[in-house]
Enzyme design. Structure first.
Site, PDB file in Angstrom:
ATOM      1  N   GLY A 125       0.780  -1.108  -0.008  1.00  0.00           N
ATOM      2  CA  GLY A 125       0.028  -0.152  -0.161  1.00  0.00           C
ATOM      3  C   GLY A 125       1.005   1.334   0.141  1.00  0.00           C
ATOM      4  N   THR A 143      -1.232   4.634   4.572  1.00  0.00           N
ATOM      5  CA  THR A 143      -1.826   4.546   4.534  1.00  0.00           C
ATOM      6  C   THR A 143      -2.302   2.851   5.725  1.00  0.00           C
ATOM      7  OG1 THR A 143      -1.387   2.221   3.370  1.00  0.00           O
ATOM      8  CG2 THR A 143      -2.820   3.880   1.768  1.00  0.00           C
ATOM      9  N   GLY A 144      -1.921   3.122   6.060  1.00  0.00           N
ATOM     10  CA  GLY A 144      -1.869   2.095   7.766  1.00  0.00           C
ATOM     11  C   GLY A 144      -1.259   0.605   7.753  1.00  0.00           C
ATOM     12  N   THR A 148       1.606   0.001   9.215  1.00  0.00           N
ATOM     13  CA  THR A 148       2.197  -0.481  10.305  1.00  0.00           C
ATOM     14  C   THR A 148       0.827  -0.558  11.497  1.00  0.00           C
ATOM     15  OG1 THR A 148       4.673   1.157   9.566  1.00  0.00           O
ATOM     16  CG2 THR A 148       4.281   0.456  11.425  1.00  0.00           C
ATOM     17  N   HIS A 196      -2.810  33.706 -15.859  1.00  0.00           N
ATOM     18  CA  HIS A 196      -3.460  32.208 -16.057  1.00  0.00           C
ATOM     19  C   HIS A 196      -3.899  30.873 -15.437  1.00  0.00           C
ATOM     20  CE1 HIS A 196       0.389  29.322 -17.015  1.00  0.00           C
ATOM     21  NE2 HIS A 196      -0.234  29.070 -15.741  1.00  0.00           N
ATOM     22  N   GLU A 197      -3.825  31.817 -14.425  1.00  0.00           N
ATOM     23  CA  GLU A 197      -4.557  30.394 -13.752  1.00  0.00           C
ATOM     24  C   GLU A 197      -5.940  31.113 -14.302  1.00  0.00           C
ATOM     25  OE1 GLU A 197      -3.566  28.459 -11.575  1.00  0.00           O
ATOM     26  OE2 GLU A 197      -1.617  29.328 -11.461  1.00  0.00           O
ATOM     27  N   ASP A 246       3.596  23.399 -16.465  1.00  0.00           N
ATOM     28  CA  ASP A 246       2.073  22.858 -17.606  1.00  0.00           C
ATOM     29  C   ASP A 246       2.693  22.208 -19.355  1.00  0.00           C
ATOM     30  OD1 ASP A 246       1.104  24.288 -16.013  1.00  0.00           O
ATOM     31  OD2 ASP A 246       0.728  25.894 -17.413  1.00  0.00           O
TER      32      ASP A 246
HETATM   33  P1  ADP Z   1       2.398   3.342   6.693  1.00  0.00           P
HETATM   34  O1  ADP Z   1       2.531   2.415   7.620  1.00  0.00           O
HETATM   35  O2  ADP Z   1       1.371   2.566   5.478  1.00  0.00           O
HETATM   36  O3  ADP Z   1       3.371   3.989   6.101  1.00  0.00           O
HETATM   37  P2  ADP Z   1       1.458   4.226   9.106  1.00  0.00           P
HETATM   38  O4  ADP Z   1       0.162   2.222   9.017  1.00  0.00           O
HETATM   39  O5  ADP Z   1       2.473   4.415   9.462  1.00  0.00           O
HETATM   40  O6  ADP Z   1       1.003   4.418   7.521  1.00  0.00           O
HETATM   41  O7  ADP Z   1       0.061   5.432   9.251  1.00  0.00           O
HETATM   42  C1  ADP Z   1       0.072   6.358   9.804  1.00  0.00           C
HETATM   43  C2  ADP Z   1      -0.886   6.725  10.205  1.00  0.00           C
HETATM   44  O8  ADP Z   1      -1.865   7.435   9.658  1.00  0.00           O
HETATM   45  C3  ADP Z   1      -1.034   6.383  11.743  1.00  0.00           C
HETATM   46  O9  ADP Z   1      -0.161   5.278  12.614  1.00  0.00           O
HETATM   47  C4  ADP Z   1      -2.517   6.562  11.524  1.00  0.00           C
HETATM   48  O10 ADP Z   1      -2.653   7.377  12.783  1.00  0.00           O
HETATM   49  C5  ADP Z   1      -2.929   6.953  10.703  1.00  0.00           C
HETATM   50  N1  ADP Z   1      -3.877   6.139   9.817  1.00  0.00           N
HETATM   51  C6  ADP Z   1      -3.818   6.142   8.607  1.00  0.00           C
HETATM   52  N2  ADP Z   1      -4.448   4.830   8.025  1.00  0.00           N
HETATM   53  C7  ADP Z   1      -5.556   4.842   9.361  1.00  0.00           C
HETATM   54  C8  ADP Z   1      -6.911   3.986   9.134  1.00  0.00           C
HETATM   55  N3  ADP Z   1      -7.663   4.050   8.093  1.00  0.00           N
HETATM   56  N4  ADP Z   1      -7.336   4.792  10.083  1.00  0.00           N
HETATM   57  C9  ADP Z   1      -7.190   5.469  11.039  1.00  0.00           C
HETATM   58  N5  ADP Z   1      -5.711   5.896  10.613  1.00  0.00           N
HETATM   59  C10 ADP Z   1      -4.906   5.963  10.045  1.00  0.00           C
HETATM   60 ZN    ZN Z   2      -0.461  26.910 -15.518  1.00  0.00          ZN
END
Ligand code: ADP
Ligand code: ZN
Length: 612
Positions: free
Chosen positions: A211, A215-216, A218, A433-434, A509
């Protein structure tokens, strides 16, 4: 975030003490070997010639005389004054006439030479002794004797968590339902390994957690340990790559040993791609640290007996670069995918992390979730933290919607920099531009709706036009890619229409336009069907150290020319459409730009109001 790691005990080896003893010894011999003599002794003696000394003896001036080592004669006269003379070797007391019975001076012969011998021996040997010690020390450090190294070099830096401390449970993880389901049975394995062993079922050894960062992964691994109530050992792949060859392997050995002692347990290896990249991808040598570490991990995993309920979870966001040997059956043969959260999951994650924060009553977390497509859980947590900080700075008790909106922008594009000095002319160019981007995007069918236009400079950008999808999308259509190119042209074309020339501000761009056009032709088969057809031309290869490179051309020069022409055609087509749109809506471009210059920011609603 994480509970304080409990360090592994670091016992000192006997070798450590030996080292200190050697140092003390060396110090002592140094002092004995003369310096003391010089400081305390010789200064007090007055050097005189041997003949003078003998004259004084005969004149009965001395109280006592000492002959030392058959060389030095030291004498003390009756007033206590000290003299010293050097006699020729071999000359005896009798030769010198120091045995005159009529003179009552005490004459004593002293021999310290054997003492001197030991002293000089020590002085001679001490440096060698030290050197040998140092050599042994270094070889131990480099060798795989991790456990007994004087400073525990080979110890794995694995962090362990006390059972009481790892409170992470599945309930703390919002969303990620599929990943939770996939890992549920691991919890059961760890809780009742016997049950599975009796049934003859093999306990999985390795799980690959895949992932994007944040994304969580760890968190999920810790939750598995938490649910099963087993110890959790975590280590990061990048930590393994250290100074001394062989240390990584010894760390792995140590880590697995500790985990097995504490089984059932979980070993978590973060960033496994740092060590587990494909081998032999054109890199020279081969016996590098990374490879040794990787081999050790594989050896350890292969050596697991079925009864040791240790599960190794490895995390990566690049499963494609991993060495195939890692993915073989019996190793990391199971894969758990953790995706970036979708709208619903984002709302849930935000809700989890606002639990300990005070929100104003009107805060709409759903609105925040809808603005944060592509954000990870960690990003969302970061947003709430930034918003909380902002509310404290503003001396408010609760976090307002405005704090949250600002935090979203800050996290996605960097903090606003109001202090940057930009001239009025530049500001006018940036505004046009924007608005050019926004308008040309707005008048295509497939561009995402404009979410915000801003000329407050943030991070590296002087201004931004923010397009945001209304829902998560997973596929890009040809028409949409073409329309995106149109809106990307908008900035430059607006500059040209209004000021007669373009600026360097459009270079990014142009890069993006070219990248889109190239991938359309070379990767997605969207070029002219007659001329080039749906052929993929840029297969990616993995090479040295897992770095991607575009492989040597697998097509002829002729094809290369056709590709160039096709790419150019797509870019120019988009530019033409953009010029059309902006020329037609020139009055609108002028008006909105003028408003943007005074307001600095234009919201989605304000922007849409121009077309009613
Ligand atoms: P990774 O290991 O994928 O880089 P981590 O587990 O270190 O990500 O996530 C970092 C922090 O993001 C976690 O400590 C948590 O607080 C938050 N987090 C990530 N995903 C979630 C989730 N699905 N629900 C709640 N908190 C999340
Ligand atoms: Zn631009």
């Amino acid at each position: 975030m994480k509970p304080a790691p409990k360090n592994l005990p670091n016992k000192k080896s006997p070798f450590h003490y030996l080292f200190i003893v050697a140092l003390v010894l060396a110090g002592l011999t140094f002092f004995q070997g003369g310096t003391l003599d010089k400081v305390l002794g010789e200064k007090k003696f007055e050097s005189i010639a041997i003949s003078e000394l003998l004259t004084k003896y005969r004149a009965n001036k001395f109280e006592s005389i000492e002959i030392i080592n058959g060389q030095k004669i030291q004498a003390k006269d009756k007033e206590g004054k000290l003299y010293q003379a050097i006699k020729e070797e071999g000359a005896t007391v009798k030769d010198l006439g120091l045995n005159d019975p009529s003179i009552k001076t005490e004459v004593e012969v002293k021999d310290n030479s054997s003492q001197d011998f030991w002293r000089s021996l020590l002085i001679g040997i001490a440096p060698f002794l030290l050197l040998i010690m140092l050599l042994v020390f270094l070889s131990r450090k480099a060798g795989n004797m991790g456990d007994s190294g004087p400073f525990g070099f080979g110890k794995s830096k694995a962090k362990t968590y006390n059972k009481e401390k790892h409170a992470t449970k599945f309930a703390d993880i919002a969303g990620a339902e599929e990943a939770k389901e996939d890992t549920m049975e691991l919890v059961d394995f760890l809780k009742n390994p016997k049950k599975y062993q009796k049934a003859g079922a093999k306990i999985p050894k390795g799980i690959l957690m895949v992932g994007a960062p944040g994304t969580g992964k760890t968190m999920m691994a810790r939750a598995i340990a938490g649910e099963a109530d087993v110890p959790f050992f975590s280590v990061s792949g990048s930590e393994f790559v250290e100074m001394f060859v062989g240390v990584g392997a010894s760390r792995v050995r140590d880590l697995f040993k500790t985990a097995k002692r504490n089984a059932p347990a979980i070993i978590f290896i973060d960033e496994i791609d740092a060590i587990g990249k494909q081998r032999g991808g054109g890199s020279g040598g081969g016996h590098d640290e990374r490879e040794q570490t990787l081999n050790q991990i594989l050896t350890e995993m292969d050596g697991f007996e079925s009864e040791s309920a240790v599960i190794v979870i490895a995390a990566t966001n690049r499963p494609d670069v991993l060495d195939k040997a890692l993915l073989r059956p019996g190793r990391f043969d199971r894969r758990v995918q953790i995706d970036l959260p979708d709208m619903e999951a984002r709302t849930k994650i935000l809700k989890v992390h606002v639990k300990n924060k005070k929100l104003a009553k009107d805060v709409d977390l759903k609105a925040i979730a809808s603005k944060t497509v592509g954000f990870s859980g960690a990003d969302l947590e970061n947003i709430l933290n930034e918003a909380a900080i902002a509310s404290v700075k503003a001396r408010r008790k609760t976090i307002s919607q405005e704090n949250l909106d600002d935090a979203v922008e800050k996290v996605s594009i960097g903090a606003a920099r109001k202090s940057r000095r930009i001239t009025d002319k530049e500001r006018a160019i940036i505004a046009h531009h924007e608005v050019g981007h926004a308008l040309s995007g707005h008048f295509t069918k497939n561009c995402e709706p404009v979410h915000k236009i801003s000329i407050v400079s943030r991070g590296g950008a002087l201004g931004v036009t923010w397009f945001l999808p209304e829902e998560d999308t997973y596929l890009n259509s040809e028409a949409k890619m073409k329309d995106e190119m149109v809106s990307l042209h908008g900035g430059r074309i607006a500059e040209r229409l209004m000021f007669g020339q373009t600026t360097t501000g459009a270079s990014n761009d142009l890069e993006r336009i070219t990248a889109i056009a190239r991938s359309m032709v070379m990767t997605y088969g969207m070029g002219d069907a007659q001329k080039i057809g749906p052929v993929v031309f840029n297969k990616r290869n993995r090479g040295f150290a897992g770095i991607d490179f575009e492989s040597g051309k697998e097509f002829s020069e002729e094809t290369a020319r056709i590709i160039d022409i096709e790419v150019q055609k797509l870019v120019l087509e988009a530019e033409d459409r953009c010029v059309d749109i902006l020329t037609t809506h020139r009055p609108l471009l002028k008006q909105i730009s003028a408003d943007l210059l005074t307001k600095e920011n234009i919201s989605k609603e304000e922007f849409l109001a121009y077309f009613e």
